[in-house]
Scaffold this motif. Structure first.
Motif, PDB file in Angstrom:
ATOM      1  N   VAL A 220       8.982 188.951  29.305  1.00 58.37           N
ATOM      2  CA  VAL A 220       9.977 189.992  29.500  1.00 58.37           C
ATOM      3  C   VAL A 220       9.949 190.970  28.330  1.00 58.37           C
ATOM      4  N   VAL A 221       9.923 190.430  27.123  1.00 61.15           N
ATOM      5  CA  VAL A 221       9.848 191.280  25.930  1.00 61.15           C
ATOM      6  C   VAL A 221       8.572 192.119  25.957  1.00 61.15           C
ATOM      7  N   ASP A 222       7.491 191.514  26.382  1.00 65.10           N
ATOM      8  CA  ASP A 222       6.221 192.253  26.474  1.00 65.10           C
ATOM      9  C   ASP A 222       6.324 193.421  27.446  1.00 65.10           C
ATOM     10  N   LEU A 223       7.034 193.224  28.554  1.00 71.12           N
ATOM     11  CA  LEU A 223       7.194 194.297  29.531  1.00 71.12           C
ATOM     12  C   LEU A 223       7.947 195.476  28.916  1.00 71.12           C
ATOM     13  N   VAL A 224       9.022 195.181  28.192  1.00 73.00           N
ATOM     14  CA  VAL A 224       9.792 196.249  27.564  1.00 73.00           C
ATOM     15  C   VAL A 224       8.938 196.982  26.529  1.00 73.00           C
ATOM     16  N   ASN A 225       8.122 196.246  25.825  1.00 71.61           N
ATOM     17  CA  ASN A 225       7.281 196.877  24.803  1.00 71.61           C
ATOM     18  C   ASN A 225       6.149 197.707  25.404  1.00 71.61           C
ATOM     19  N   LEU A 226       5.577 197.227  26.489  1.00 78.35           N
ATOM     20  CA  LEU A 226       4.378 197.908  26.996  1.00 78.35           C
ATOM     21  C   LEU A 226       4.684 199.283  27.588  1.00 78.35           C
ATOM     22  N   ALA A 333       4.142 205.372  34.211  1.00 79.82           N
ATOM     23  CA  ALA A 333       2.693 205.324  33.996  1.00 79.82           C
ATOM     24  C   ALA A 333       2.241 203.921  33.629  1.00 79.82           C
ATOM     25  N   ASN A 334       3.022 203.231  32.835  1.00 82.36           N
ATOM     26  CA  ASN A 334       2.658 201.871  32.442  1.00 82.36           C
ATOM     27  C   ASN A 334       2.946 200.852  33.535  1.00 82.36           C
ATOM     28  N   LEU A 335       4.029 201.052  34.274  1.00 82.77           N
ATOM     29  CA  LEU A 335       4.364 200.108  35.341  1.00 82.77           C
ATOM     30  C   LEU A 335       3.416 200.219  36.529  1.00 82.77           C
ATOM     31  N   VAL A 336       2.894 201.410  36.779  1.00 85.87           N
ATOM     32  CA  VAL A 336       2.005 201.594  37.928  1.00 85.87           C
ATOM     33  C   VAL A 336       0.563 201.245  37.591  1.00 85.87           C
ATOM     34  N   ASP A 337       0.256 201.072  36.336  1.00 89.68           N
ATOM     35  CA  ASP A 337      -1.104 200.745  35.895  1.00 89.68           C
ATOM     36  C   ASP A 337      -1.506 199.369  36.442  1.00 89.68           C
ATOM     37  N   PRO A 338      -2.566 199.282  37.250  1.00 87.59           N
ATOM     38  CA  PRO A 338      -2.982 197.986  37.810  1.00 87.59           C
ATOM     39  C   PRO A 338      -3.236 196.924  36.745  1.00 87.59           C
ATOM     40  N   ASN A 340      -1.429 196.164  34.436  1.00 86.45           N
ATOM     41  CA  ASN A 340      -0.167 195.528  34.051  1.00 86.45           C
ATOM     42  C   ASN A 340       0.501 194.785  35.204  1.00 86.45           C
ATOM     43  N   ALA A 341      -0.168 194.669  36.332  1.00 85.37           N
ATOM     44  CA  ALA A 341       0.443 194.057  37.514  1.00 85.37           C
ATOM     45  C   ALA A 341       0.882 192.621  37.249  1.00 85.37           C
ATOM     46  N   ALA A 342       0.019 191.827  36.655  1.00 85.06           N
ATOM     47  CA  ALA A 342       0.359 190.428  36.386  1.00 85.06           C
ATOM     48  C   ALA A 342       1.496 190.323  35.378  1.00 85.06           C
ATOM     49  N   LYS A 344       3.923 192.477  34.914  1.00 84.95           N
ATOM     50  CA  LYS A 344       5.170 192.829  35.596  1.00 84.95           C
ATOM     51  C   LYS A 344       5.720 191.633  36.363  1.00 84.95           C
ATOM     52  N   ALA A 345       4.887 191.034  37.168  1.00 85.63           N
ATOM     53  CA  ALA A 345       5.325 189.914  37.997  1.00 85.63           C
ATOM     54  C   ALA A 345       5.823 188.759  37.145  1.00 85.63           C
ATOM     55  N   ALA A 346       5.103 188.468  36.067  1.00 91.52           N
ATOM     56  CA  ALA A 346       5.495 187.368  35.190  1.00 91.52           C
ATOM     57  C   ALA A 346       6.836 187.655  34.534  1.00 91.52           C
ATOM     58  N   ALA A 347       7.059 188.905  34.170  1.00 96.22           N
ATOM     59  CA  ALA A 347       8.312 189.271  33.514  1.00 96.22           C
ATOM     60  C   ALA A 347       9.498 189.124  34.457  1.00 96.22           C
ATOM     61  N   VAL A 348       9.343 189.575  35.688  1.00 96.75           N
ATOM     62  CA  VAL A 348      10.433 189.479  36.662  1.00 96.75           C
ATOM     63  C   VAL A 348      10.771 188.011  36.933  1.00 96.75           C
TER      64      VAL A 348
END
Length: 647
Positions: A220-226, A333-338, A340-342, A344-348
């Motif tokens: 989750v922290v990684d998602l906020v940072n990325l 831009a970062n959330l739609v980047d393929p 980062n797909a994994a 995103k899912a892991a963070a949720v």
């Protein structure tokens, strides 16, 4: 959220369709079932604007390239190009005699250098719209002269504290659990007595501990940072060279506690765009993505932090508005980047598992807990206040400088911003939601060619605001969360038709006027306003249609319920709320009628309930049940159905 299940019936009475002697004046003839509302054609599709996309070029927005960034070379500079209608920075033509081309409709402005400050006689640009510029700086003069003590304290905290830490206040009842799980820390918890002479920097860790060092919440922290990748505001600051408000006017009252934070080098300290605002918005977007149960509240906190920059005297409204634009674009831009797909899912997944464990909730109770705050302990608990503030902070009251009725465009990739909030919609449908809920055109800075400035994510979280063609909503309750149940609160217009499919429940609470009708084939569809279903026909061929409005549900067209697994459920109140009023013909081909009662209301034996009125009533229900009553006599009239309650 709990997957939709029919509520248990306390007592029921079945009525055969051939029953007579109940005061019925329904003619004894074959029942003619009307057709479903006519198809309205293909659903609307919102194309990607034919301009250079931020999400495709975000990597060009690098802090190290700030000195020579241009519209043509830097995505961050380009997305904020609407400012060139208000202010034109001085330019240094690199190649003498060469004219730079326009980029995506923006004027040609080449790389430039900082030459001075506005009030030293050598301005770094030219004001092109004096009225907007004056309103921009004047807003700060007024805000800093009238700020309250609470606003002053918030402005100091939002300036000196890590933005990621501050934004978590939007999590309300989940704030403490999030901060603990993220291992977030701050050393700025109040305004020190000597803050006006001593600069205090936050010694905390802002967003917390990420990666493998935090097994429970690192993803989750990684998602906020990325979402901070390729998100620098420095190129825009250096390119536009628009000074901070206190350099434009000595009437701007910088917060005394922040005087030590004022830069002594104006040439590297531009106001446009606000770095604090941009970071707060992108952090808020990432947190809302991971925890959509607090979507609107978190985004509201992000915009509130931007307003704190105005109360501090450190930024102008246009600085803050541009921060919202760049923050949204950077996050998307970062959330739609393929790549980062994994992540995103892991963070949720991790956010929900960890916070449910921390709060003693589960998939059925977590959403309610997330919204369990009150105005006494959660300053974002009031939906109406949040909504009003979000709109106000999106425009800051500027007068339009162009036409206000231009059709909205939706940036490439922006649909990802609703991916977890409306998981039952397709990307194409989310783009339509963003278009139909967009802010009006014509406001300063906000009419960028891609559409980032006009996005209203708060409104978008409340679903469509317009239907075109057949809008087919399929919800799978087995997936839980918003797949199982969601509420749309926007006022929906248009000529389209709503088709509700799947096992989940969709609740409509707006003042709706779309004309193409409703077809319920499965799951649940719930009316929470008198005009929830628009002005067309309503056709129930499967599932449960519920009326839980504070008034009678008014249908301007026809109402049809087929036999089989269909239910109409009315939640009645003492003054007729929850009943069904049909202007046209109500055709009941069978199915069930279920009567429940609103909190605080309970009729007694001997009472009569007016449950359905229509221009013409035809047919009968196969079964009728009324909570708490075993002896119920239906009276079918030519235009109404009344239930007499026995012992």
């Amino acid at each position: 959220m709990r997957p939709f299940q029919p509520r248990p019936m306390f007592m029921a009475v079945s009525i055969a369709l051939a029953l007579s002697g109940c005061g019925s004046n329904v003619e004894d003839q074959p029942l003619v079932i009307p057709s479903a509302p006519a198809d309205q054609g293909a659903a609307e599709v919102v194309p990607v604007p034919a301009v250079t996309a931020f999400v495709d070029t975000a990597a060009t927005n690098q802090r190290g390239d700030a000195r020579y960034a241009t519209l043509a070379t830097n995505a961050g500079v380009r997305v904020l190009g609407g400012f060139l209608q208000i202010w034109k920075p001085l330019t240094e033509i690199v190649d003498a005699g060469v004219t730079a081309p326009a980029v995506d409709g923006f004027p040609a402005v080449q790389a430039s250098k900082w030459s001075g400050v506005p009030n030293d006689g050598t301005p770094d640009g030219m004001v092109l719209n004096a009225a907007v510029h004056a309103a921009n700086i004047g807003y700060v003069v007024t805000a800093t002269a009238s700020r309250t003590e609470a606003q002053a304290v918030q402005a100091y905290l939002d300036d000196r504290r890590g933005k990621g830490y501050s934004v978590t206040e939007g999590l309300g009842p989940l704030t403490a659990a999030w901060r603990t799980a993220a291992q977030q820390t701050t050393t700025i918890n109040n305004v020190p007595a000597d803050a006006s002479t001593v600069l205090y920097n936050d010694g905390g860790n802002n967003t917390g501990v990420g990666g493998s060092a935090n097994a429970a919440f690192g993803n989750v922290v990684d998602l906020v940072n990325l979402v901070g990748n390729n998100a620098s505001t420095e190129p825009a600051k250096r390119f536009y060279k628009y000074a901070r408000p206190y350099r434009w006017s000595s009437s701007v009252q910088v917060l005394p506690a922040l005087l030590p934070a004022k830069s002594s080098t104006p040439a590297t300290d531009g106001g446009y765009t606000s770095g604090h605002s941009a970071e707060a918005v992108r952090d808020a977007v990432a947190m809302a993505y991971a925890l959509p149960e607090r979507y609107q509240e978190i985004l509201s906190r992000g915009l509130e932090l931007g307003e704190s920059r105005i109360f501090a005297g450190m930024h102008s409204p246009l600085d803050v508005l541009s921060g919202r634009i760049l923050g949204q674009a950077s996050a998307a831009a970062n959330l739609v980047d393929p790549a980062n797909a994994a992540k995103k899912a892991a963070a949720v997944t991790q956010a929900h598992a960890t916070l449910m464990a921390a709060t003693g909730t589960n998939a059925d109770s977590f959403a309610a807990f997330a919204q369990s705050g009150t105005v006494a302990n959660d300053r974002f608990a009031d939906y109406s206040v949040n909504k009003a503030n979000y709109v106000r902070r999106s425009t800051y009251g500027f007068a339009p400088i162009a036409a206000t009725n231009m059709a909205a465009v939706v940036p490439k990739g922006a649909e990802v911003l609703l991916e977890t909030r409306q998981p039952y919609l397709s990307d194409a449908q989310r783009r339509v939601v963003l278009k139909t809920t967009a802010l009006a055109s014509g406001y300063p800075v906000m009419d960028d060619a891609e559409g980032w400035g006009r996005l209203n994510l708060f409104a978008a979280a409340d679903g469509y605001a317009g239907f075109t063609g057949n809008v087919v909503i399929a919800m799978d309750a087995s997936k839980g969360g918003f797949n199982a149940a969601d509420r749309w609160r926007n006022d929906i217009s248009g000529t389209g038709k709503l088709v509700k499919q799947g096992t989940g429940v969709l609740k409509l609470a707006g003042s709706n006027s779309w004309s193409g009708g409703v077809e319920l084939t499965a799951g649940g569809l719930q009316a929470e306003s008198a005009t929830a279903f628009g002005t067309g026909d309503v056709y129930v061929s499967g599932g449960t249609l519920t009326v839980a409005a504070a008034q009678a549900l008014k249908l301007a067209g026809k109402y049809t319920q087929l036999t089989g697994a269909t239910t109409t459920e009315l939640v009645l109140g003492a003054n007729g709320q929850g009943s069904l009023s049909v202007a046209g013909t109500a055709t009941v081909g069978g199915g069930s009628l279920r009567i429940r009662f609103a909190s605080g209301y309970k009729p007694k034996a001997g009472d009569s309930l007016a449950v359905l009125t229509a221009g013409s009533l035809k047919g009968r229900y196969a079964s009728i049940s009324v909570d708490g009553f075993s002896n119920v006599s239906p009276v079918y009239g030519a235009t109404a159905l009344t239930l007499n309650l026995g012992n």
